[in-house]
Design a protein around this motif. Structure first.
Motif, PDB file in Angstrom:
ATOM      1  N   ILE A   1       0.900  -1.240  -0.002  1.00 39.42           N
ATOM      2  CA  ILE A   1      -0.196   0.027  -0.079  1.00 39.42           C
ATOM      3  C   ILE A   1       0.868   1.154   0.121  1.00 39.42           C
ATOM      4  O   ILE A   1       2.087   1.119   0.594  1.00 39.42           O
ATOM      5  CB  ILE A   1      -0.768   0.236   1.246  1.00 39.42           C
ATOM      6  CG1 ILE A   1      -2.042   0.883   1.148  1.00 39.42           C
ATOM      7  CG2 ILE A   1      -0.315   0.312   2.484  1.00 39.42           C
ATOM      8  CD1 ILE A   1      -3.400   0.502   1.872  1.00 39.42           C
ATOM      9  N   ASP A   2       0.560   2.209  -0.621  1.00 47.20           N
ATOM     10  CA  ASP A   2       1.062   3.439  -0.633  1.00 47.20           C
ATOM     11  C   ASP A   2       0.671   4.567   0.502  1.00 47.20           C
ATOM     12  O   ASP A   2      -0.237   4.435   0.922  1.00 47.20           O
ATOM     13  CB  ASP A   2       0.598   4.414  -1.934  1.00 47.20           C
ATOM     14  CG  ASP A   2       1.520   4.306  -2.955  1.00 47.20           C
ATOM     15  OD1 ASP A   2       2.838   3.697  -2.945  1.00 47.20           O
ATOM     16  OD2 ASP A   2       1.058   4.372  -4.188  1.00 47.20           O
ATOM     17  N   ALA A   3       1.827   5.171   1.132  1.00 45.95           N
ATOM     18  CA  ALA A   3       1.664   6.047   2.265  1.00 45.95           C
ATOM     19  C   ALA A   3       0.412   7.032   1.981  1.00 45.95           C
ATOM     20  O   ALA A   3      -0.327   7.251   2.851  1.00 45.95           O
ATOM     21  CB  ALA A   3       2.917   6.648   2.717  1.00 45.95           C
ATOM     22  N   SER A   4       0.255   7.232   0.754  1.00 48.52           N
ATOM     23  CA  SER A   4      -0.616   8.420   0.352  1.00 48.52           C
ATOM     24  C   SER A   4      -2.026   7.960   0.209  1.00 48.52           C
ATOM     25  O   SER A   4      -3.057   8.518   0.036  1.00 48.52           O
ATOM     26  CB  SER A   4      -0.295   8.997  -0.880  1.00 48.52           C
ATOM     27  OG  SER A   4      -0.250   7.969  -2.028  1.00 48.52           O
ATOM     28  N   ASN A   5      -2.421   6.550   0.302  1.00 46.68           N
ATOM     29  CA  ASN A   5      -3.447   5.709  -0.069  1.00 46.68           C
ATOM     30  C   ASN A   5      -4.379   6.097   1.388  1.00 46.68           C
ATOM     31  O   ASN A   5      -3.937   5.742   2.511  1.00 46.68           O
ATOM     32  CB  ASN A   5      -3.350   4.566  -0.019  1.00 46.68           C
ATOM     33  CG  ASN A   5      -4.625   3.624  -0.298  1.00 46.68           C
ATOM     34  OD1 ASN A   5      -5.557   3.914   0.243  1.00 46.68           O
ATOM     35  ND2 ASN A   5      -4.629   2.745  -1.124  1.00 46.68           N
TER      36      ASN A   5
ATOM     37  N   SER B   1      -4.178   3.658   4.105  1.00 49.56           N
ATOM     38  CA  SER B   1      -2.891   3.008   4.682  1.00 49.56           C
ATOM     39  C   SER B   1      -2.802   3.495   6.318  1.00 49.56           C
ATOM     40  O   SER B   1      -3.331   4.619   6.721  1.00 49.56           O
ATOM     41  CB  SER B   1      -1.766   3.686   3.987  1.00 49.56           C
ATOM     42  OG  SER B   1      -1.410   4.995   4.375  1.00 49.56           O
ATOM     43  N   TYR B   2      -1.949   2.910   6.924  1.00 49.88           N
ATOM     44  CA  TYR B   2      -1.898   3.192   8.503  1.00 49.88           C
ATOM     45  C   TYR B   2      -0.951   4.561   8.625  1.00 49.88           C
ATOM     46  O   TYR B   2      -1.193   5.325   9.460  1.00 49.88           O
ATOM     47  CB  TYR B   2      -1.147   2.133   9.069  1.00 49.88           C
ATOM     48  CG  TYR B   2      -2.447   1.018   9.515  1.00 49.88           C
ATOM     49  CD1 TYR B   2      -3.486   1.246   9.091  1.00 49.88           C
ATOM     50  CD2 TYR B   2      -1.943  -0.408   9.929  1.00 49.88           C
ATOM     51  CE1 TYR B   2      -4.437   0.452   9.344  1.00 49.88           C
ATOM     52  CE2 TYR B   2      -2.677  -1.299  10.066  1.00 49.88           C
ATOM     53  CZ  TYR B   2      -4.204  -1.157   9.960  1.00 49.88           C
ATOM     54  OH  TYR B   2      -5.037  -2.011   9.939  1.00 49.88           O
ATOM     55  N   HIS B   3      -0.183   4.697   7.317  1.00 50.16           N
ATOM     56  CA  HIS B   3       0.471   6.345   7.387  1.00 50.16           C
ATOM     57  C   HIS B   3      -0.498   7.185   7.529  1.00 50.16           C
ATOM     58  O   HIS B   3      -0.573   8.263   8.262  1.00 50.16           O
ATOM     59  CB  HIS B   3       1.310   6.348   6.164  1.00 50.16           C
ATOM     60  CG  HIS B   3       2.786   5.511   6.210  1.00 50.16           C
ATOM     61  ND1 HIS B   3       2.722   4.206   6.245  1.00 50.16           N
ATOM     62  CD2 HIS B   3       3.797   6.122   6.403  1.00 50.16           C
ATOM     63  CE1 HIS B   3       4.297   4.055   6.098  1.00 50.16           C
ATOM     64  NE2 HIS B   3       4.865   5.185   6.407  1.00 50.16           N
ATOM     65  N   TYR B   4      -1.478   7.140   6.597  1.00 54.15           N
ATOM     66  CA  TYR B   4      -2.589   8.297   6.351  1.00 54.15           C
ATOM     67  C   TYR B   4      -3.405   8.229   7.636  1.00 54.15           C
ATOM     68  O   TYR B   4      -3.655   9.326   8.082  1.00 54.15           O
ATOM     69  CB  TYR B   4      -3.398   7.845   5.183  1.00 54.15           C
ATOM     70  CG  TYR B   4      -4.306   8.793   4.710  1.00 54.15           C
ATOM     71  CD1 TYR B   4      -3.858   9.695   3.495  1.00 54.15           C
ATOM     72  CD2 TYR B   4      -5.343   9.203   5.127  1.00 54.15           C
ATOM     73  CE1 TYR B   4      -4.479  10.746   2.986  1.00 54.15           C
ATOM     74  CE2 TYR B   4      -6.302  10.319   4.721  1.00 54.15           C
ATOM     75  CZ  TYR B   4      -5.835  11.069   3.635  1.00 54.15           C
ATOM     76  OH  TYR B   4      -6.333  12.013   2.963  1.00 54.15           O
ATOM     77  N   PHE B   5      -3.755   7.178   8.151  1.00 51.09           N
ATOM     78  CA  PHE B   5      -4.428   7.236   9.329  1.00 51.09           C
ATOM     79  C   PHE B   5      -3.701   7.852  10.607  1.00 51.09           C
ATOM     80  O   PHE B   5      -4.499   8.567  11.288  1.00 51.09           O
ATOM     81  CB  PHE B   5      -4.629   5.716   9.979  1.00 51.09           C
ATOM     82  CG  PHE B   5      -5.289   5.382  11.302  1.00 51.09           C
ATOM     83  CD1 PHE B   5      -6.715   5.338  11.205  1.00 51.09           C
ATOM     84  CD2 PHE B   5      -4.772   5.618  12.351  1.00 51.09           C
ATOM     85  CE1 PHE B   5      -7.326   4.976  12.394  1.00 51.09           C
ATOM     86  CE2 PHE B   5      -5.153   5.450  13.610  1.00 51.09           C
ATOM     87  CZ  PHE B   5      -6.827   5.091  13.644  1.00 51.09           C
TER      88      PHE B   5
ATOM     89  N   LEU C   1       6.322   1.297   9.487  1.00 53.49           N
ATOM     90  CA  LEU C   1       6.869   0.249   8.073  1.00 53.49           C
ATOM     91  C   LEU C   1       6.482   0.872   6.817  1.00 53.49           C
ATOM     92  O   LEU C   1       5.072   1.263   6.597  1.00 53.49           O
ATOM     93  CB  LEU C   1       6.233  -1.206   8.599  1.00 53.49           C
ATOM     94  CG  LEU C   1       6.950  -1.774   9.460  1.00 53.49           C
ATOM     95  CD1 LEU C   1       6.085  -3.064  10.176  1.00 53.49           C
ATOM     96  CD2 LEU C   1       8.285  -2.487   9.098  1.00 53.49           C
ATOM     97  N   ASP C   2       7.316   0.455   5.863  1.00 53.69           N
ATOM     98  CA  ASP C   2       6.876   1.117   4.471  1.00 53.69           C
ATOM     99  C   ASP C   2       6.190  -0.062   3.604  1.00 53.69           C
ATOM    100  O   ASP C   2       6.662  -1.208   3.300  1.00 53.69           O
ATOM    101  CB  ASP C   2       8.179   1.205   3.830  1.00 53.69           C
ATOM    102  CG  ASP C   2       8.124   1.807   2.293  1.00 53.69           C
ATOM    103  OD1 ASP C   2       6.972   2.046   1.866  1.00 53.69           O
ATOM    104  OD2 ASP C   2       9.087   1.953   1.660  1.00 53.69           O
ATOM    105  N   GLY C   3       4.729   0.102   3.220  1.00 58.27           N
ATOM    106  CA  GLY C   3       4.175  -0.588   2.666  1.00 58.27           C
ATOM    107  C   GLY C   3       4.379  -0.603   1.272  1.00 58.27           C
ATOM    108  O   GLY C   3       3.759  -1.687   0.338  1.00 58.27           O
TER     109      GLY C   3
END
Ligand code: F6R
Length: 240
Positions: free
Chosen positions: A72-76, A79-83, A102-104
């Protein structure tokens, strides 16, 4: 294991945020392990208020998130990055250099996982690990199985977890079926653990943890082997 039973989700969130704030105030440069999901959102909201009213400072805190979907992309937006940005990091005074997720999208998953564990070690380990629990007892994405992984690893999500997480997606077939996650060693080596559970769909998994038996079929039951764990439950999750 200590068990705190709260009236409802709000009280659970406030209780958790107060405990986290106390830990951050006692050690402003602490290493904090963070979960995503529905459960911690209320706690994050409380912590944001504390930062915004000047009673809490995250500027020295280092964070490591538990997991991320793969690929998954961080920009999605799923994604948990986005969350984490939406629900926490965008609203507090954290130093982005100190945030680790972690980098998806990494190409070499094994290398990404090994480097993540090494980075946690370099920071001296996790001082306080916050957790949620899956309806099947999973913690991070360590799913019930005959064997559990010790280190950070790539995992296939169970059908139940895919179904549980479908509420965040337009349809179940959009839910990624894999994730990268901290392993059991990564979680259990935290100095202190606070785990939150809300709602009756968590009650069975929670009740199994308090039987005094440890089983890889309920990964949260392994927390019984840790010396400093606090369960913060609402009445529904504590119901069984
Ligand atoms: C998320 C994570 C998961 C969740 C669990 C509960 O980073 O590690 O183990 O904590 O799936 O999710 P919610 O809170 O959405 O019920």
């Amino acid at each position: 294991m200590q068990k705190l039973i709260c009236k409802d989700y709000e009280e659970m969130s406030r209780t958790a945020a107060d405990l986290v704030a106390k830990e951050v105030q006692a050690k402003p440069d602490m290493v904090l392990g963070l979960p995503t999901g529905s459960t911690p959102v209320g706690m994050y909201r409380q912590l944001i208020s504390m930062v915004q009213n000047g009673t809490l400072d995250f500027s020295q805190v280092t964070t490591f998130n538990l997991d991320e979907y793969y690929p998954i992309d961080a920009s999605n937006p799923q994604s948990y990055h986005y969350f984490m940005d939406e629900n926490f990091f965008n609203h507090i005074n954290i130093d982005r250099q100190r945030v680790h997720i972690l980098d998806g999208r990494c190409e070499d998953v094994q290398q990404e996982c090994a480097q993540y564990d090494a980075r946690i070690r370099d920071f001296g380990g996790i001082d306080l690990q916050l957790l949620g629990i899956g309806g099947n007892g999973h913690i991070a994405f360590n799913e019930p199985d005959d064997f559990l992984d010790a280190n950070t690893h790539l995992v296939s999500l169970t059908a139940q977890t895919v179904q549980d997480n479908a509420r965040f997606f337009e349809s179940e077939d959009q839910v990624p079926t894999q994730a990268v996650t901290l392993g059991m060693q990564g979680i259990l080596s935290a100095k202190k653990i606070i785990i939150l559970a809300s709602g009756k769909n968590k009650a069975k998994a929670v009740s199994e943890v308090f039987t005094g038996k440890i089983t890889t079929q309920n990964p949260a039951s392994l927390l019984a082997a840790h010396r400093d764990v606090i369960f913060i439950l609402d009445e529904a999750a504590a119901g069984l």
